[in-house]
Design a protein around this motif. Sequence first.
Motif, PDB file in Angstrom:
ATOM      1  N   GLY A 187      53.851  42.779  22.878  1.00  0.00           N
ATOM      2  CA  GLY A 187      54.477  43.068  24.154  1.00  0.00           C
ATOM      3  C   GLY A 187      54.161  41.965  25.135  1.00  0.00           C
ATOM      4  O   GLY A 187      53.096  41.338  25.072  1.00  0.00           O
ATOM      5  N   GLU A 188      55.066  41.708  26.053  1.00  0.00           N
ATOM      6  CA  GLU A 188      54.910  40.614  27.005  1.00  0.00           C
ATOM      7  C   GLU A 188      54.156  41.096  28.244  1.00  0.00           C
ATOM      8  O   GLU A 188      54.407  42.190  28.754  1.00  0.00           O
ATOM      9  N   PRO A 189      53.206  40.284  28.761  1.00  0.00           N
ATOM     10  CA  PRO A 189      52.531  40.631  30.012  1.00  0.00           C
ATOM     11  C   PRO A 189      53.544  40.822  31.144  1.00  0.00           C
ATOM     12  O   PRO A 189      54.389  39.953  31.373  1.00  0.00           O
ATOM     13  N   GLU A 190      53.451  41.947  31.842  1.00  0.00           N
ATOM     14  CA  GLU A 190      54.430  42.272  32.872  1.00  0.00           C
ATOM     15  C   GLU A 190      53.842  42.378  34.271  1.00  0.00           C
ATOM     16  O   GLU A 190      54.511  42.072  35.247  1.00  0.00           O
ATOM     17  N   LYS A 191      52.586  42.825  34.379  1.00  0.00           N
ATOM     18  CA  LYS A 191      52.025  43.086  35.703  1.00  0.00           C
ATOM     19  C   LYS A 191      50.574  42.640  35.744  1.00  0.00           C
ATOM     20  O   LYS A 191      49.772  42.994  34.881  1.00  0.00           O
ATOM     21  N   LEU A 192      50.245  41.837  36.767  1.00  0.00           N
ATOM     22  CA  LEU A 192      48.897  41.313  36.954  1.00  0.00           C
ATOM     23  C   LEU A 192      48.428  41.686  38.356  1.00  0.00           C
ATOM     24  O   LEU A 192      49.120  41.425  39.343  1.00  0.00           O
ATOM     25  N   ARG A 193      47.267  42.313  38.431  1.00  0.00           N
ATOM     26  CA  ARG A 193      46.751  42.720  39.744  1.00  0.00           C
ATOM     27  C   ARG A 193      45.303  42.257  39.906  1.00  0.00           C
ATOM     28  O   ARG A 193      44.455  42.549  39.066  1.00  0.00           O
ATOM     29  N   PHE A 194      45.044  41.522  40.999  1.00  0.00           N
ATOM     30  CA  PHE A 194      43.697  41.077  41.349  1.00  0.00           C
ATOM     31  C   PHE A 194      43.136  42.017  42.420  1.00  0.00           C
ATOM     32  O   PHE A 194      43.792  42.256  43.440  1.00  0.00           O
ATOM     33  N   SER A 195      41.929  42.512  42.204  1.00  0.00           N
ATOM     34  CA  SER A 195      41.259  43.362  43.189  1.00  0.00           C
ATOM     35  C   SER A 195      39.870  42.803  43.443  1.00  0.00           C
ATOM     36  O   SER A 195      39.105  42.561  42.495  1.00  0.00           O
TER      37      SER A 195
END
Length: 423
Positions: A187-195
């Motif tokens: 599956g392709e990376p779709e969402k990246l979140r930095f916290s």
Amino acid sequence: MARALLLNPYKATVRAVSSTEHEEVKLSDPTRNYRVLVLGGTGRVGGSTALALYKLCPKLRIVVGGRNREKGEAMVTKLGENSEFSQVDINDANMLETSLRDVDLVVHAAGPFQQAPRCTVLEAAIKTKTAYVDVCDDTTYAFRAKSLENEAVAANIPALTTAGIYPGVSNVMAAEMVAAARSEEKGEPEKLRFSYYTAGTGGAGPTILATSFLLLGEEVTAYKQGEKVKLRPYSGKLNVDFGKGIRKRDVYLLNLPEVRSTHEVLGVPTVSARFGTAPFFWNWGMEIMTKVLPSEVLRDRTKVQQMVDLFDPVVRAMDAYSGERVSMRVDLECSDGRSFVGLYSHKKLSVAVGVSTAAFVLAMLEGSTQPGVWFPEEPQGIAVDAREVLLRRASQGTLNFILNKPPWMVETAPQEVILGIYL
């Protein structure tokens, strides 16, 4: 090229280095007496970087650059005989170029970077053919630096921008997570979140306070399914679990350069970044500032400095109680429903930022960076086979450091439903 171990994309963790361990530094030319100039070396970030470099590679000659001779000489006393002080004002072009002509690499830690009209240190580095690293945390500045890539290539110098703890180490973590997800071809990376979270100012003092106020004046850029979206600063609150030692904390949207750079470099369509602090009422105060004060005021460095002078004594007093813990969590979601987490937590931001920046400096001295201006997640900036060593160095002394684990494994109190299945 650095001789580093290849990070297995299927690994769930990267071993953190304890405070008593030292990763062997293999300089690209072991016969050379390398000299590194740390601009802002009398401040918390620059001073921490100089101390980390001294501990990680005692053979380096460290030049502490700053305007205050008394503070500089005090730092040299801490670093020992293999160091010296150089009086430098980064706004004085002649003084700056003179200070760079006798060093192999310059670390630009003299922030804040917000509202700076030019990349004066990088321009001087290109002119004097000096390798360059900065700890920039401003989107405009970072991409202005990136626009000088052709000039850096022509001068045959390597340069890294946004190479601190965040952005910096967080970018490399994201790059490794995206690479691992793609290697499985499920599956392709779709969402990246930095916290990100820090207790108080993290012990970094007025500079980080000025940076925070200036960022409140910037409209937030995020990406949703490949489209750029504009959002109000310090909005979009999320309650994020940073795991042991930090636990759950509220974080808010900020305009940070790793959002655009990882979207463009790593090709992830949805990217955002959030930040939160403690005590919790500082978050309330910053949220109120974005609603009450005009953005023109928050983007005015003179007015912001006046606010810093007003609030700094109060913030310092509160820092004595809140401590200076720091944590960053990187979340990656893929099109097949898989989710992965990277987590970095340290009890002292003032130490962690220095160790992280030093890790980038050493990677560059080991030959990991090609001529040009690069972001940390670009393979020309930090070679793929040098990432594991960089992360291991940057994570020394951490409370918690993991990479490519499922989210439930970092939660403070995951709940088992049945037979090892967790919610």
